[in-house]
Design a protein around this motif. Structure first.
Motif, PDB file in Angstrom:
ATOM      1  N   ARG A 188       0.836  -0.865   0.083  1.00 23.93           N
ATOM      2  CA  ARG A 188       0.459   0.042  -0.293  1.00 23.93           C
ATOM      3  C   ARG A 188       0.661   1.221  -0.007  1.00 23.93           C
ATOM      4  NH1 ARG A 188      -2.143   2.692   3.717  1.00 23.93           N
ATOM      5  NH2 ARG A 188      -4.256   4.348   3.552  1.00 23.93           N
ATOM      6  N   HIS A 189       0.989   1.704  -0.682  1.00 25.20           N
ATOM      7  CA  HIS A 189       1.183   3.147  -1.302  1.00 25.20           C
ATOM      8  C   HIS A 189       1.185   3.888  -0.724  1.00 25.20           C
ATOM      9  CE1 HIS A 189       4.616   1.427  -3.561  1.00 25.20           C
ATOM     10  NE2 HIS A 189       3.880   0.673  -4.291  1.00 25.20           N
ATOM     11  N   VAL A 190       1.088   5.260   0.586  1.00 27.65           N
ATOM     12  CA  VAL A 190       0.511   5.662   0.967  1.00 27.65           C
ATOM     13  C   VAL A 190       1.067   7.634  -0.064  1.00 27.65           C
ATOM     14  CG1 VAL A 190       0.095   7.464   3.371  1.00 27.65           C
ATOM     15  CG2 VAL A 190       0.741   4.996   3.231  1.00 27.65           C
ATOM     16  N   PHE A 191      -0.331   8.043   0.006  1.00 28.33           N
ATOM     17  CA  PHE A 191       0.283   9.224  -0.892  1.00 28.33           C
ATOM     18  C   PHE A 191       0.495  10.586   0.438  1.00 28.33           C
ATOM     19  CE2 PHE A 191      -0.841  14.038  -2.002  1.00 28.33           C
ATOM     20  CZ  PHE A 191      -0.808  13.713  -2.903  1.00 28.33           C
ATOM     21  N   ASN A 192       2.140  10.242  -0.158  1.00 27.74           N
ATOM     22  CA  ASN A 192       2.927  11.710   0.683  1.00 27.74           C
ATOM     23  C   ASN A 192       2.145  13.399   0.824  1.00 27.74           C
ATOM     24  OD1 ASN A 192       4.389  12.664   2.069  1.00 27.74           O
ATOM     25  ND2 ASN A 192       5.996  10.909   2.441  1.00 27.74           N
ATOM     26  N   THR A 193       1.334  13.800   1.713  1.00 30.15           N
ATOM     27  CA  THR A 193       1.307  15.094   1.478  1.00 30.15           C
ATOM     28  C   THR A 193       2.345  16.290   1.875  1.00 30.15           C
ATOM     29  OG1 THR A 193      -0.756  14.192   2.790  1.00 30.15           O
ATOM     30  CG2 THR A 193      -0.386  16.907   2.023  1.00 30.15           C
ATOM     31  N   SER A 194       3.034  16.519   2.524  1.00 26.61           N
ATOM     32  CA  SER A 194       4.281  17.195   2.778  1.00 26.61           C
ATOM     33  C   SER A 194       5.160  17.420   1.152  1.00 26.61           C
ATOM     34  CB  SER A 194       5.062  17.046   3.640  1.00 26.61           C
ATOM     35  OG  SER A 194       5.479  15.251   3.715  1.00 26.61           O
ATOM     36  N   ARG A 195       5.406  15.951   0.691  1.00 27.44           N
ATOM     37  CA  ARG A 195       6.548  15.565  -0.478  1.00 27.44           C
ATOM     38  C   ARG A 195       5.518  16.637  -1.893  1.00 27.44           C
ATOM     39  NH1 ARG A 195       8.907   9.994  -1.115  1.00 27.44           N
ATOM     40  NH2 ARG A 195      10.434   9.937   1.014  1.00 27.44           N
ATOM     41  N   ALA A 196       4.142  16.081  -2.200  1.00 26.65           N
ATOM     42  CA  ALA A 196       3.678  16.350  -3.213  1.00 26.65           C
ATOM     43  C   ALA A 196       3.906  18.390  -2.907  1.00 26.65           C
ATOM     44  CB  ALA A 196       1.811  16.473  -3.065  1.00 26.65           C
ATOM     45  N   ILE A 197       3.708  18.652  -1.146  1.00 22.81           N
ATOM     46  CA  ILE A 197       3.493  20.294  -1.197  1.00 22.81           C
ATOM     47  C   ILE A 197       4.643  20.699  -1.850  1.00 22.81           C
ATOM     48  CG2 ILE A 197       3.485  21.842  -0.321  1.00 22.81           C
ATOM     49  CD1 ILE A 197       1.092  20.887   2.056  1.00 22.81           C
ATOM     50  N   LEU A 198       6.283  20.259  -1.114  1.00 22.79           N
ATOM     51  CA  LEU A 198       7.512  20.550  -1.549  1.00 22.79           C
ATOM     52  C   LEU A 198       7.402  20.678  -3.261  1.00 22.79           C
ATOM     53  CD1 LEU A 198      10.186  21.539  -0.336  1.00 22.79           C
ATOM     54  CD2 LEU A 198      10.239  19.160  -0.535  1.00 22.79           C
ATOM     55  N   ALA A 199       7.108  19.875  -3.563  1.00 26.27           N
ATOM     56  CA  ALA A 199       7.200  19.523  -5.284  1.00 26.27           C
ATOM     57  C   ALA A 199       6.004  21.086  -6.728  1.00 26.27           C
ATOM     58  CB  ALA A 199       6.597  18.354  -5.987  1.00 26.27           C
TER      59      ALA A 199
END
Length: 222
Positions: A188-199
């Protein structure tokens, strides 16, 4: 006198041709023997690489079927060549069936038991070994590791070849047994919110810098 000279010239030419034919025949025989003995077919004699004491290597008392990892097989390949070893790893990719045999690949790296999504720490690069095994044994593997799955961890026993004469000189293990140690499962791959914001932030910065560059270049051209 001229007749004698012509005869000598013909004799020299004949001897020269015979020597060339004999040399060509000798070269052909040599090439044939080299091919027959194996080097041209990938069966060259294994160079004796010095032992790396930082990794496991066999001794005269090493039992048949001893457990060994891929790093030791690579670092001390000459020493392990021809030994029957046990090897444990995660089955990845798929089984490539060739008649009644099959190729499988087993990874024994830091992510063999648990992947990063499940909490495994970063532990270097992937490592493993190619295994040549009867197809019916390969079919015992139900889950192969990929992006969405953690593969079955299996243990095989077989003979290690540093440069296999049957497979073009590749390094492999010819296995005769296979045991499932742990059954694989979906990941199960969890969506990484902090990485998405940084990107998203970095993308906005890159776009802004690109626009600034265009404006500056336009001013310089005016």
């Amino acid at each position: 006198m001229r007749i004698v000279i012509d005869r000598k010239e013909k004799s020299w030419l004949l001897n020269g041709r015979l020597k060339c034919l004999w040399l060509a025949f000798a070269i052909a025989v040599k090439v044939f023997l080299v091919i027959l003995s194996g080097p041209a077919l990938g069966e060259a004699a294994m160079p004796q690489i010095s032992l790396n004491p930082d990794y496991t290597f066999p001794t005269k008392d090493t039992p048949s079927g001893v457990e060994v990892n891929s790093a030791s097989l690579v670092e001390n390949t000459s020493a392990w060549n021809g030994h029957v070893v046990a090897f444990t790893g995660e089955a990845i990719g798929e089984a490539m069936v060739r008649g009644n045999m099959a190729w499988i690949h087993l990874n024994d790296d830091a992510y063999m038991w648990k992947n990063i999504e499940e909490g495994a720490p970063l532990g270097g690069y992937n490592s493993g070994h190619a295994v040549w095994i009867p197809a019916d044994l390969a079919m015992k593997i139900r889950v192969f590791g990929d992006f969405k799955h953690e593969g079955d961890v299996v243990k095989i026993v077989g003979r290690f070849h540093a440069a296999c004469p049957k497979h073009g000189g590749d390094m492999d293990i010819h296995a005769s047994t296979l045991e499932i140690v742990r059954v694989g499962h979906p990941v199960r791959h969890v969506f990484n919110t902090s990485r998405a914001i940084l990107a998203g932030f970095l993308l906005a910065v890159a776009f802004a810098l690109h626009r600034i560059r265009i404006i500056v270049r336009r001013r310089h051209t005016l």
